[in-house]
Design a protein around this motif. Structure first.
Motif, short mmCIF file in Angstrom:
data_model
loop_
_atom_site.label_atom_id
_atom_site.label_comp_id
_atom_site.label_asym_id
_atom_site.label_seq_id
_atom_site.Cartn_x
_atom_site.Cartn_y
_atom_site.Cartn_z
N SER A 64 0.81 -1.22 0.00
CA SER A 64 0.00 0.00 0.00
C SER A 64 0.85 1.27 0.00
O SER A 64 0.35 2.34 -0.36
CB SER A 64 -0.97 0.00 1.18
N ILE A 67 0.78 2.94 -3.34
CA ILE A 67 -0.51 3.41 -3.85
C ILE A 67 -0.69 4.89 -3.55
O ILE A 67 -0.33 5.36 -2.46
CB ILE A 67 -1.67 2.57 -3.24
N TYR A 71 -7.02 4.02 -5.88
CA TYR A 71 -6.56 2.81 -6.56
C TYR A 71 -7.77 2.29 -7.33
O TYR A 71 -8.52 1.44 -6.85
CB TYR A 71 -6.04 1.76 -5.55
N PRO A 82 -8.06 0.61 -2.53
CA PRO A 82 -7.06 -0.16 -1.78
C PRO A 82 -7.71 -1.27 -0.95
O PRO A 82 -7.15 -2.34 -0.78
CB PRO A 82 -6.41 0.89 -0.87
N LYS A 140 3.26 7.30 -7.83
CA LYS A 140 2.41 6.38 -7.05
C LYS A 140 1.34 5.76 -7.96
O LYS A 140 0.81 6.43 -8.86
CB LYS A 140 1.71 7.13 -5.92
#
Lengths: 162, 162
Positions: A64, A67, A71, A82, A140
């Motif tokens: 994570s 991310i 997401y 996520p 990211k």
């Protein structure tokens, strides 16, 4: 104009030409040898690390970190966000502990990174061919698409799917 | 050193600086705005045209102009080489005349071009999600990998597969 001035001008011309050629060489060598811009290379690295933490280590907390602010999930089998990844990795950890991804190709173009992957549920099974696309913002991951196809037992050519 | 010489040197410095800045701007603007090197852009164009001639027009003669010295096929359903493509397109022409590909994304990295495609057998059916990777040499296609997944009726998210 004295010799010194002429020599100096010549020297400047040479410096200018050398600088120009170096910059041109760098500009063309960059994509040809490194495969992309520094951001594209950083994006590739981030996606490969994310994939390993997520799929192979099944470690949501570690994954994570890669991310971004969202997401957006396009895999039809996974819930959005996520949280959807977290649920999938928890499921995989319990039901598919040996699920493994072997990354065969990593391509990057602008904000996108594309993977060609061989996944197996158990070591030695034929597994599936997978292609993923990730979109990144500021390094990211913010969006994911994939296509998954079980590798058939027989093929019309002998080249394999990778 | 007279004023003329100084002015000329200054002019040369300016010219050198302007040239340098232009080249740097071009080098960085290339990947950022055009999405890649001129070769990557040419490769994208070739693959998109090839795909349309092959899959949508089912015209092997037109498509084969984009193929290089070989056409190494990794799709397990297709025979190797240009001949395999020819057989598939002949089959599609007869049995799947409305088979259509809608290209959603085109990415390029070095010698590789990657497509994200929605294919349908008949207009309006759910169809399949496809990702293809093509390798090019000297602007011609020499190798092809793909992954195909029928789009499921129901999904765990509302984002669609594209």
């Amino acid at each position: 104009m004295d010799y010194f001035t002429i020599a100096k001008e010549g020297h400047m011309r040479s410096l200018c030409a050398i600088t120009l050629l170096t910059v041109i060489a760098f500009a063309f060598a960059g994509p040809a040898f490194a495969g992309g811009t520094p951001q594209e290379e950083a994006n590739k690295k981030a996606v490969v690390e994310f994939y390993d933490k997520a799929i192979n280590q099944k470690d949501f907390d570690a994954a994570s970190k890669y991310i971004g602010s969202r997401y957006t999930q396009h895999n039809p089998g996974a819930a959005d966000g996520p949280e959807g990844l977290k649920v999938f990795l928890q499921f995989a950890k319990e039901k598919l502990p040996n699920y493994h991804a072997d990354i065969k190709k990593v391509l990057a173009d602008g904000d996108y990174v594309m993977l060609h992957v061989h996944t197996t549920r158990e070591s030695g099974d034929r597994g599936s061919a997978v292609m993923d696309i990730f979109k990144l913002e500021n390094g990211k991951i913010v969006e994911h698409w994939d296509v998954v196809q079980p590798i058939p037992e027989k093929a019309a050519n002998s080249n394999g799917m990778f």
